[in-house]
Write an enzyme that holds these catalytic residues in place. Structure first.
Site, PDB file in Angstrom:
ATOM      1  N   ASP A  47       0.736  -1.174  -0.003  1.00 52.81           N
ATOM      2  CA  ASP A  47       0.240   0.056  -0.096  1.00 52.81           C
ATOM      3  C   ASP A  47       0.671   1.096   0.089  1.00 52.81           C
ATOM      4  O   ASP A  47       1.957   1.075   0.446  1.00 52.81           O
ATOM      5  CB  ASP A  47      -0.979   0.006   1.203  1.00 52.81           C
ATOM      6  N   LYS A  56      -0.344   3.419   7.348  1.00 54.52           N
ATOM      7  CA  LYS A  56      -1.243   2.201   7.627  1.00 54.52           C
ATOM      8  C   LYS A  56      -0.183   0.620   7.496  1.00 54.52           C
ATOM      9  O   LYS A  56      -0.502  -0.288   8.244  1.00 54.52           O
ATOM     10  CB  LYS A  56      -1.980   2.010   6.260  1.00 54.52           C
ATOM     11  N   THR A  70     -14.662  -3.782  -6.442  1.00 60.44           N
ATOM     12  CA  THR A  70     -15.799  -3.529  -7.120  1.00 60.44           C
ATOM     13  C   THR A  70     -16.079  -2.652  -8.086  1.00 60.44           C
ATOM     14  O   THR A  70     -15.684  -1.467  -7.650  1.00 60.44           O
ATOM     15  CB  THR A  70     -17.011  -3.318  -6.034  1.00 60.44           C
ATOM     16  N   ARG A  80     -19.080  -9.364   4.566  1.00 68.65           N
ATOM     17  CA  ARG A  80     -19.905  -8.405   5.313  1.00 68.65           C
ATOM     18  C   ARG A  80     -19.189  -7.604   6.442  1.00 68.65           C
ATOM     19  O   ARG A  80     -18.459  -8.644   7.289  1.00 68.65           O
ATOM     20  CB  ARG A  80     -21.087  -9.551   5.928  1.00 68.65           C
ATOM     21  N   GLU A  81     -19.114  -6.587   6.575  1.00 67.92           N
ATOM     22  CA  GLU A  81     -18.400  -5.974   7.744  1.00 67.92           C
ATOM     23  C   GLU A  81     -18.865  -6.490   9.083  1.00 67.92           C
ATOM     24  O   GLU A  81     -19.951  -6.615   9.185  1.00 67.92           O
ATOM     25  CB  GLU A  81     -18.531  -4.686   7.718  1.00 67.92           C
ATOM     26  N   LYS A 135     -21.213  -8.957  -8.288  1.00 75.37           N
ATOM     27  CA  LYS A 135     -21.258  -8.165  -7.081  1.00 75.37           C
ATOM     28  C   LYS A 135     -22.276  -7.064  -7.118  1.00 75.37           C
ATOM     29  O   LYS A 135     -22.774  -6.726  -5.954  1.00 75.37           O
ATOM     30  CB  LYS A 135     -19.606  -7.657  -6.812  1.00 75.37           C
ATOM     31  N   CYS A 147     -20.206   0.166   0.952  1.00 80.37           N
ATOM     32  CA  CYS A 147     -20.794  -0.523  -0.229  1.00 80.37           C
ATOM     33  C   CYS A 147     -21.842  -0.150  -0.961  1.00 80.37           C
ATOM     34  O   CYS A 147     -21.966   0.299  -2.093  1.00 80.37           O
ATOM     35  CB  CYS A 147     -20.555  -2.029  -0.006  1.00 80.37           C
ATOM     36  N   LYS A 159     -22.781   3.596  -2.458  1.00 78.18           N
ATOM     37  CA  LYS A 159     -22.147   4.102  -3.754  1.00 78.18           C
ATOM     38  C   LYS A 159     -22.195   2.823  -4.987  1.00 78.18           C
ATOM     39  O   LYS A 159     -22.051   3.264  -5.905  1.00 78.18           O
ATOM     40  CB  LYS A 159     -20.819   4.478  -3.401  1.00 78.18           C
TER      41      LYS A 159
END
Length: 436
Positions: free
Chosen positions: A30, A35, A121, A149-150, A206, A262, A265
């Site tokens: 990243d 992070k 996505t 799923r969060e 998706k 998700c 948006k």
């Protein structure tokens, strides 16, 4: 197998740690140095149940590492791309900046026979547009969407309910699909459905899944709007129609609607892409799905105002929750936080509490008051509104206990997760969403 994961946000960090937990050697890459430092220390940069444990285990085992150096991707057999595709500013379409940048940075480090697996996505047609750039290196592009799923992301990565691989035609695609089967060997061995298809279908799986779930939520919230003027109870309605196996009860919980990074948006980006393809009318209903969702937030505010006799100015309102859903600290497009901000705008003295999301909420909305302790937040409240279904609000907070803390007796149930009879019996004015 040696794997690289490009992008170490919510999707990438979970995927990297989960792949290491099933035995792969994984490097996460990243551009955000802070992070990477946090992840390298074995610490999760966000709250997700189970992630800290597999992160620290992966780091300790030596199978998991993180870096800002894209050169570390060299030598990996599969490169997963899991960067964000946020909504563009001033429009509905998905911003592909990060996907394109990730591919550009990865290309110099690809070798003949490598697999590049997109997990982001994206609008349908993205993989086909990226494929020539990847194939020029001798690598093969596949699209392998995530269905996380969060709050359950680790479980959904290690033990998914299905796996989808969009691959090119012919032997190249067959080989790529086989490599992905090896990557996901524990799931494949236990019989998890592994669906091999073309790029466009994999991309649509998706966004169409998210569109369907959003539609189901907004459908029951539309019924809540009717129930409110007809005197019906939308929760009993949902129970009744949910017994129909063709419909099912899940995602029929009326309330203040969906949020997160998700669903909102993704349905907007899907609508925008359909317009570009000349088939906007096919998903025109998603605009109404979005509008219904936003209306429920305003309705929650109206109920608080109603409960307080038509005026919230200078009244103490406690908001139970900030995250868009329980078991997460994600406040992206949080309906509950939106409600808190709207109440503040009407002059209410708003106190927000949440077990995990307060630091994120405070950074985004510093004008609100935040209190970590639930009981402290309830003390002196003229009205209380439940917006996130944490157990400590929905199951562990009794109306009798709340009565000993709050100054008023108004409870707005923004998730229809409380027992109206119990709260009313304790002297509270209970106001639900789509309930008499």
């Amino acid at each position: 197998m040696r794997l690289s994961v490009i992008g170490c946000g919510y999707l990438g960090a979970v995927h990297a740690a989960a792949m290491a937990s099933i035995g792969h050697e994984v490097v996460g890459i990243d551009v955000d140095a802070q992070k990477i430092a946090t992840l390298s220390a074995g610490e999760a940069p966000f709250f997700e149940p189970g992630l800290s444990e597999i992160l620290s285990d992966g780091i300790a085992s030596g199978r998991l590492s993180f870096t800002t150096d894209f050169g570390a991707a060299a030598g990996a057999a599969v490169h997963f791309v899991g960067v964000g595709t946020p909504q563009i500013k001033g429009g509905y379409a998905a911003d592909m900046t990060y996907v394109n940048a990730a591919i550009d940075a990865l290309l110099p480090h690809l070798s003949e026979g490598d697999i590049v697996a997109g997990k982001s996505t994206v609008p349908v047609g993205t993989a086909a547009s990226l494929e020539p750039r990847v194939s020029d290196t001798g690598a093969t592009l596949v699209w392998n969407p995530e269905f996380l799923r969060e709050g359950f992301a680790v479980q959904d990565t290690v033990d998914p309910d299905r796996l989808v691989a969009g691959v090119p035609a012919g032997e190249e695609g067959e080989r790529a699909a086989q490599v992905l089967r090896e990557v996901y060997h524990p799931s494949v061995a236990k019989g998890t459905p592994f669906i091999v298809t073309d790029y466009a279908t994999a991309e649509l799986v998706k966004v169409s899944a998210n569109a369907f779930l959003a539609t189901k939520i907004s459908f029951i919230n539309a019924m809540a709007e009717i129930a409110e003027v007809a005197g019906a109870d939308v929760t009993m309605l949902a129970d009744a129609i949910g017994h129909d196996a063709r419909i099912g009860r899940r995602f029929l919980g009326a309330g203040i609607g969906f949020g997160g990074g998700c669903l909102p948006k993704d349905i907007r980006a899907f609508s925008a892409r359909a317009e570009e393809l000349g088939r906007g009318e096919s998903v025109a209903f998603l605009r109404e799905v979005d509008e219904i969702n936003m209306r429920r937030r305003e309705r929650a505010v109206e109920l608080v105002v109603q409960g307080l006799g038509g005026m919230v100015f200078e009244k103490n309102v406690t908001v139970l929750g900030a995250a868009f859903k329980p078991y997460s600290d994600d406040i992206r497009d949080s309906p509950g936080l939106d409600v808190a901000v709207r109440l503040h705008g009407l002059g209410a003295k708003v106190t927000v509490t949440d077990p995990e999301a307060i630091p994120n909420a405070r950074r985004q909305h510093p004008q609100l008051t935040y209190v970590a302790d639930r009981d402290e937040a309830l003390t002196g409240a003229d009205a209380v509104i439940l917006v996130t279904e944490w157990d400590e609000y929905r199951r562990e907070l009794s109306p009798e206990h709340a009565s000993g803390l709050a100054a008023g007796r108004v409870i707005v149930d923004g998730r229809n997760g409380l027992d109206p009879a119990a709260w009313r019996a304790a002297g509270w004015t209970y106001l639900g969403m789509g309930r008499p």
